[in-house]
Design a protein around this motif. Sequence first.
Motif, PDB file in Angstrom:
ATOM      1  N   TYR A  43       0.676  -0.952  -0.773  1.00  0.00           N
ATOM      2  CA  TYR A  43      -0.074  -0.199  -0.142  1.00  0.00           C
ATOM      3  C   TYR A  43       0.988   1.188  -0.012  1.00  0.00           C
ATOM      4  N   TRP A  46      -0.458   4.487   1.665  1.00  0.00           N
ATOM      5  CA  TRP A  46      -1.600   5.128   1.764  1.00  0.00           C
ATOM      6  C   TRP A  46      -2.646   4.142   2.767  1.00  0.00           C
ATOM      7  N   LYS A  47      -3.323   4.741   3.195  1.00  0.00           N
ATOM      8  CA  LYS A  47      -4.572   4.437   4.351  1.00  0.00           C
ATOM      9  C   LYS A  47      -5.917   4.313   4.057  1.00  0.00           C
ATOM     10  N   CYS A  81      -3.587   9.272   1.582  1.00  0.00           N
ATOM     11  CA  CYS A  81      -1.737   9.273   2.393  1.00  0.00           C
ATOM     12  C   CYS A  81      -0.822  11.028   2.682  1.00  0.00           C
TER      13      CYS A  81
END
Length: 90
Positions: A43, A46-47, A81
């Motif tokens: 990822y 990014w969350k 992010c």
Amino acid sequence: MKFKKLMAAVTTGVLAVTSLSLSGLIGSAEVQELMNDTFESGYGAWKGVGSSLSLSTEQAHNGGTSLYCYDRTASWGAPRCSLTGIVAAG
């Protein structure tokens, strides 16, 4: 009929002048890539905020993997992010 042609010509002229004046502004700005996550190995930064994330091979811009966002709990739910430490204020 003449009115439509006249309006089309005026619109074309306005768009041409606008694009020329904007290209001068945009062309003078320095372009710098801040981050480039390909999602090929995870990822990255990014969350999922208000959503869940997974990696997908169904669609990708470059490479073979993209980020897939699902289970959004609200319309604002999206991948995000942090740019802390990447950009500075001002």
